[in-house]
Design a protein around this motif. Structure first.
Motif, short mmCIF file in Angstrom:
data_model
loop_
_atom_site.label_atom_id
_atom_site.label_comp_id
_atom_site.label_asym_id
_atom_site.label_seq_id
_atom_site.Cartn_x
_atom_site.Cartn_y
_atom_site.Cartn_z
N ASP A 1 0.81 -1.22 0.00
CA ASP A 1 0.00 0.00 0.00
C ASP A 1 0.84 1.27 0.00
O ASP A 1 0.35 2.33 -0.40
CB ASP A 1 -0.96 0.01 1.19
CG ASP A 1 -2.10 -0.99 1.02
OD1 ASP A 1 -2.31 -1.45 -0.13
OD2 ASP A 1 -2.76 -1.33 2.02
N THR A 2 2.09 1.17 0.44
CA THR A 2 2.94 2.37 0.40
C THR A 2 3.28 2.76 -1.04
O THR A 2 3.65 3.90 -1.31
CB THR A 2 4.25 2.15 1.19
OG1 THR A 2 5.06 1.16 0.53
CG2 THR A 2 3.96 1.71 2.61
N GLU B 1 4.23 4.06 -12.03
CA GLU B 1 2.90 4.20 -11.45
C GLU B 1 1.87 3.41 -12.26
O GLU B 1 0.97 2.78 -11.68
CB GLU B 1 2.51 5.68 -11.41
CG GLU B 1 1.24 5.94 -10.63
CD GLU B 1 1.03 7.43 -10.35
OE1 GLU B 1 -0.12 7.79 -10.01
OE2 GLU B 1 1.99 8.22 -10.44
N THR C 1 -0.40 0.42 -10.61
CA THR C 1 -1.86 0.52 -10.68
C THR C 1 -2.46 -0.67 -11.39
O THR C 1 -3.47 -1.24 -10.95
CB THR C 1 -2.27 1.82 -11.40
OG1 THR C 1 -1.72 2.95 -10.71
CG2 THR C 1 -3.78 1.96 -11.46
N THR D 1 0.96 2.18 -3.67
CA THR D 1 -0.26 2.67 -4.31
C THR D 1 -0.65 4.05 -3.80
O THR D 1 -1.43 4.76 -4.46
CB THR D 1 -1.43 1.69 -4.05
OG1 THR D 1 -1.64 1.55 -2.64
CG2 THR D 1 -1.13 0.32 -4.65
N GLU D 2 -0.12 4.45 -2.64
CA GLU D 2 -0.48 5.75 -2.06
C GLU D 2 0.35 6.90 -2.61
O GLU D 2 -0.01 8.07 -2.45
CB GLU D 2 -0.28 5.70 -0.53
CG GLU D 2 -1.25 4.77 0.19
CD GLU D 2 -0.79 4.47 1.61
OE1 GLU D 2 0.33 4.92 1.97
OE2 GLU D 2 -1.54 3.80 2.33
N LYS D 3 1.47 6.59 -3.25
CA LYS D 3 2.40 7.64 -3.70
C LYS D 3 2.34 7.81 -5.22
O LYS D 3 1.90 6.91 -5.95
CB LYS D 3 3.82 7.31 -3.25
CG LYS D 3 4.00 7.34 -1.74
CD LYS D 3 5.40 6.94 -1.33
CE LYS D 3 5.61 7.09 0.17
NZ LYS D 3 4.66 6.31 0.98
N HIS D 4 2.82 8.96 -5.69
CA HIS D 4 2.74 9.27 -7.11
C HIS D 4 4.00 9.98 -7.57
O HIS D 4 4.74 10.57 -6.77
CB HIS D 4 1.51 10.16 -7.39
CG HIS D 4 0.24 9.64 -6.83
ND1 HIS D 4 -0.50 8.64 -7.45
CD2 HIS D 4 -0.43 9.95 -5.68
CE1 HIS D 4 -1.56 8.36 -6.72
NE2 HIS D 4 -1.55 9.14 -5.65
#
Length: 495
Positions: free
Chosen positions: A56-57, A103, A107, A59-62
């Motif tokens: 999850d770390t 990314e 995703t 999927t939370e960042k961009h």
């Protein structure tokens, strides 16, 4: 969505990375880093990971923040955590230069049908990905991957049993040992028929291997973990001192790398009786020496034709093999099954006897090569192609098998041929020389891959020559670029 659909979706993501110049093999390695984290979440095993590096770390960042976090994750997981994690991420680095591409892949992985994947088995999903990589001519990974139908047939005939120590000294992606584990599980109700200690032995000690190439070792570790196999997979060279302590195995199944030792050097091991630069002959020596000499320990090894007929040291090694072992069966394999045109291979089946003299009395050969279909990506090898061979191999009385492909040669007959085992092929009934030509599409793809390799090397030459000031006397600065130029010229010239 089944595992085949998921494999295809994952494979199609490689198109996202084309602009980053990433190869197929680099892509599968990159996927391994990411899939490990995702699969740990899906199987509720994230507890083995530091909180700051769980799925999850990602999927939370961009953007750039995501890329920097991912690269730090790869670095840190390679030096901390349990041994499996460290080996999977050892010296890991990312080849993805564009944050938006990273990314996109994260995703896409997150949105796959992981419920269906878990139902079919995450290990089977990963094996499917490795097989897809091996079947792509341009990936160059076919040398690390033995076709699963061949592996399954070999495992079925060698028949590993609970409590036996099994090993692959050239493990690749660990396919032989995973199939051996599956075979024993099928006979023991997934190990529930065994006692607690016996089941622990099967999971933690029964299946081991050695792999020389770092990235392939990484894939093997991942593959074993997803199949709940925790035996030791050593990163090392069996033909060096690493291999001297690999002894007393009940079963060895392997497909050693083809060719000679790089640079023509001889193996660094001191315990091999015969010295040669031929890697397959050295692996063959290692294998029959590493089996228990109890009359039950057995091996099956995939080897190219040159091992059967090479003179000099080759003949001495074959004689030593037939003295120490009962070389009871040789299977002449079809061409085109190892994703490279023209490679001719065989499987040698033998048992290590209690004596070191005259162990082989008769050698049975089965010709599955002559007058066979042209195998390739469009005509894949299946287990059904081995049905007649399996029937001949398992016959109670082989002398009563009526099959023109199955022949027997006595040890005396072989000795008269200077111990050559290049025998047993039936008459070629092809009506035209064109019948044996390789698949034109496969050949074209292979030629394209070579040309792409040459163009890439020439691109590096141009870049290096622009970066250095070449002196008129051909200084050292220009030599790396010149070496690449000649390498590219050689690749192109051979096409």
């Amino acid at each position: 969505m089944g595992n085949q659909d998921i494999v295809q979706k994952l494979w199609n993501l490689c198109n996202v990375l084309r602009d980053d110049g990433i190869t197929y093999h680099q892509y599968v390695t990159e996927l391994t880093y990411l899939l490990f984290l995702k699969m740990m979440k899906e199987t509720d095993n994230e507890g083995i990971l530091p909180e700051e590096y769980r799925w999850d770390t990602l999927t939370e960042k961009h953007g750039l923040v995501l890329q920097q976090h991912y690269r730090k994750l790869l670095l840190d997981l390679g030096i901390q955590g349990n041994e499996t994690i460290k080996q999977i991420y050892m010296n890991a680095s990312s080849n993805i230069n564009e944050p938006k591409n990273l990314e996109k892949i994260i995703t896409s992985i997150d949105q796959l049908d992981w419920y269906s994947a878990k139902e079919e088995g995450l290990g089977d999903l990963y094996e499917g990905l490795l097989e897809k990589n091996a079947s792509e001519t341009k990936s160059g990974a076919g040398q690390y991957f033995t076709p699963r139908p061949l592996i399954d047939v070999i495992v079925k005939l060698v028949d590993p049993q609970p409590g036996e120590r099994c090993n692959d000294p050239a493990a690749g992606t660990f396919g032989f040992m995973i199939a051996a584990d599956r075979h024993v599980r099928s006979k023991t109700d997934d190990y529930f028929d065994l006692g607690e200690k016996e089941a622990e032995f099967q999971k933690n000690q029964a299946f081991t291997g050695v792999e020389l190439v770092k990235d392939t070792h990484r894939l093997a570790m991942m593959n074993a973990m997803l199949h709940d196999i925790h035996g030791e997979i050593t990163l090392g060279d069996t033909l060096s001192n690493d291999g001297e302590n690999l002894k007393n195995f009940d079963v060895i199944m392997t497909n050693p790398p083809f060719g000679t030792k790089q640079g023509g050097e001889r193996p660094t091991r001191d315990d091999l009786t015969f010295t040669t630069t031929n890697k397959q002959l050295n692996f063959l020596q290692h294998i029959y020496r590493a089996l228990k000499s109890n009359g039950k320990a057995r091996a099956a090894v995939v080897l190219p034709d040159n091992v059967l007929f090479e003179s000099g040291v080759g003949a001495k090694i074959r004689a030593d093999l037939m003295d120490k072992c009962n070389l009871h069966t040789i299977l002449r394999l079809p061409t085109g099954i190892f994703y490279a045109q023209g490679v001719k291979t065989n499987v040698l089946f033998f048992t290590r006897e209690k004596t070191d003299k005259d162990s082989t009395k008769d050698v049975w050969l089965y010709d599955l090569r002559t007058n066979m279909p042209s195998f390739g990506k469009r005509a894949p090898l299946t287990e059904a192609h081995f049905d007649a061979f399996i029937a001949a191999y398992t016959a109670v009385d082989r002398t009563k098998v009526e099959d023109e492909r199955f022949k027997v040669f006595t040890r005396e007959e072989i000795r008269k041929k200077d111990d050559s085992l290049d025998i047993g092929l039936i008459a070629d009934e092809s009506l035209s020389a064109y019948d044996n030509l390789p698949d034109p599409i496969d050949s074209a793809e292979e030629a394209m891959a070579k040309l792409e390799e040459a163009l890439a090397l020439l691109g590096e030459v141009v870049a290096e020559l622009k970066a250095v000031e070449t002196t008129s006397d051909g200084s050292e600065e220009s030599k790396p670029a010149l070496a690449k130029f000649f390498e590219a010229s050689w690749v192109y010239g051979n096409e």
